[in-house]
Design a protein around this motif. Structure first.
Motif, PDB file in Angstrom:
ATOM      1  N   HIS A  95      34.836  29.396  42.244  1.00  0.00           N
ATOM      2  CA  HIS A  95      35.967  28.613  41.569  1.00  0.00           C
ATOM      3  C   HIS A  95      35.583  27.225  41.795  1.00  0.00           C
ATOM      4  O   HIS A  95      34.592  26.842  42.729  1.00  0.00           O
ATOM      5  CB  HIS A  95      37.083  28.748  42.457  1.00  0.00           C
TER       6      HIS A  95
ATOM      7  N   TYR B 193      40.361  24.465  35.051  1.00  0.00           N
ATOM      8  CA  TYR B 193      41.546  24.963  34.532  1.00  0.00           C
ATOM      9  C   TYR B 193      42.319  23.789  34.180  1.00  0.00           C
ATOM     10  O   TYR B 193      42.603  23.050  35.423  1.00  0.00           O
ATOM     11  CB  TYR B 193      42.125  26.113  35.267  1.00  0.00           C
TER      12      TYR B 193
ATOM     13  N   ARG C 198      38.539  33.773  33.196  1.00  0.00           N
ATOM     14  CA  ARG C 198      37.736  33.684  34.260  1.00  0.00           C
ATOM     15  C   ARG C 198      37.319  35.028  34.985  1.00  0.00           C
ATOM     16  O   ARG C 198      36.355  35.295  35.510  1.00  0.00           O
ATOM     17  CB  ARG C 198      38.782  33.203  35.575  1.00  0.00           C
TER      18      ARG C 198
ATOM     19  N   THR D 299      43.203  30.248  28.831  1.00  0.00           N
ATOM     20  CA  THR D 299      42.006  29.517  29.403  1.00  0.00           C
ATOM     21  C   THR D 299      41.757  30.021  30.905  1.00  0.00           C
ATOM     22  O   THR D 299      40.996  29.509  31.304  1.00  0.00           O
ATOM     23  CB  THR D 299      42.564  27.895  29.377  1.00  0.00           C
ATOM     24  N   ASP D 300      42.771  30.804  31.345  1.00  0.00           N
ATOM     25  CA  ASP D 300      42.533  30.844  33.021  1.00  0.00           C
ATOM     26  C   ASP D 300      41.981  32.388  33.219  1.00  0.00           C
ATOM     27  O   ASP D 300      41.109  32.536  33.641  1.00  0.00           O
ATOM     28  CB  ASP D 300      43.764  30.269  33.740  1.00  0.00           C
ATOM     29  N   TRP D 301      43.313  33.244  33.218  1.00  0.00           N
ATOM     30  CA  TRP D 301      42.942  34.639  34.172  1.00  0.00           C
ATOM     31  C   TRP D 301      42.038  35.323  33.548  1.00  0.00           C
ATOM     32  O   TRP D 301      40.931  35.917  34.205  1.00  0.00           O
ATOM     33  CB  TRP D 301      44.341  35.118  34.339  1.00  0.00           C
TER      34      TRP D 301
ATOM     35  N   TRP E 135      46.875  35.798  39.907  1.00  0.00           N
ATOM     36  CA  TRP E 135      47.573  35.929  38.620  1.00  0.00           C
ATOM     37  C   TRP E 135      48.892  36.364  38.719  1.00  0.00           C
ATOM     38  O   TRP E 135      49.887  35.750  38.334  1.00  0.00           O
ATOM     39  CB  TRP E 135      46.843  36.748  37.653  1.00  0.00           C
TER      40      TRP E 135
ATOM     41  N   GLY F 248      47.350  29.653  30.628  1.00  0.00           N
ATOM     42  CA  GLY F 248      46.847  30.531  31.613  1.00  0.00           C
ATOM     43  C   GLY F 248      46.345  31.711  30.925  1.00  0.00           C
ATOM     44  O   GLY F 248      45.179  32.067  31.187  1.00  0.00           O
TER      45      GLY F 248
ATOM     46  N   ARG G  21      45.697  22.009  34.109  1.00  0.00           N
ATOM     47  CA  ARG G  21      47.090  22.414  34.394  1.00  0.00           C
ATOM     48  C   ARG G  21      47.952  21.642  33.254  1.00  0.00           C
ATOM     49  O   ARG G  21      49.358  22.195  33.405  1.00  0.00           O
ATOM     50  CB  ARG G  21      47.249  22.059  35.770  1.00  0.00           C
TER      51      ARG G  21
END
Lengths: 176, 176
Positions: free
Chosen positions: B120, B72, B60, B55-57, B135, B52, B74
């Protein structure tokens, strides 16, 4: 996973620092938010764990090593801790837990003692091993509860992510 | 509770130390136990939180401040972290989280930026405020999951206490 005293103590020892790492210094909306009427806030959970230190786990272990339990008041903390700070509760919990684990270790329990039975007021016959395993699980269940209750304070803030965040819709009537 | 950036950061900042307080130094049965096939152990959860961070929060949030998300993965962590120690993951998570919060704070986001929309891949339109609230909730949901998964390792050890410890029967198919 079989019960192992050292492995159980390893978790019990970590609970005060885990709760402190999560909660210490957070402001009131995080500390006092709950899941609705008659549910516990993070503050209440720490108070409940303090009650457990003073009136449940070690006192009951002591009784098994002698015999027969008193009922445990799950709501003692609600009147006891009015007006206290969460810092004060976290410190008290850490102090009581340290003392109780010292007591537990001082007994040098082996398989024979762990098999000793006690009489729970509603569950009936339980062993010392089961009592100590339940103590570990009780800590972890309340840690999960604290995280869930905190998460729910942002229920209306995550927008469409609600469907990807099941912790927000878990246990409208709390179970742990 | 309304979203507030400082209050959100207060929780995000605590997650690495909370997980370290709970997990660091525990032995493999606690760290690697899960809830059954294709469920996450505490080790896997920390790996997932690292994914996360990378690569995510923040990636993004950066895209919202530019536009349009990538999906994303998982399960990236399951292959990425084979053979690593949980100490190594806890350290990496703390390092990435610190850097990501520095990045977040450097943007000096106000209400106008928090209202900026992103797209998204499956949820559609979301705001930066919703991303950041998600998050926080994502951290807390996985902390609850770690506590629950650990508790379940003692499911067969608590005897008649099973009925008083609902965390043990929660989510046979995990939801968070």
């Amino acid at each position: 996973m079989d019960f192992d005293l050292d492995r159980a103590i390893a978790v019990l020892r970590r609970s005060p620092a885990t709760l402190r790492a999560l909660l210490d210094g957070l402001d009131e909306p995080w500390i006092r938010g709950n899941e609705g009427p008659e549910t516990f806030s993070p503050f209440d959970v720490v108070g409940h764990l303090i009650d457990g230190e003073e009136t449940d786990w070690i006192p009951r272990a002591r009784i098994i090593l002698a015999q027969r339990f008193q009922p445990y008041d799950r709501f003692r903390h609600l009147t006891r801790n009015v007006g206290r700070s969460s810092e004060s509760l976290l410190t008290e919990f850490a102090r009581l837990r340290t003392a109780n684990l010292q007591q537990l270790e001082s007994w040098k329990l082996g398989a024979t003692e762990l098999d000793l039975p006690g009489e729970h007021p509603s569950l009936g016959r339980v062993t010392l091993r089961q009592l100590l395993a339940a103590w570990v699980v009780h800590d972890l269940g309340h840690l999960a509860q604290v995280a869930r209750v905190m998460a729910k304070q942002y229920r209306d803030e995550v927008g469409p992510w609600l469907s990807f965040l099941p912790v927000l819709t878990d246990h409208p009537v709390p179970r742990s």
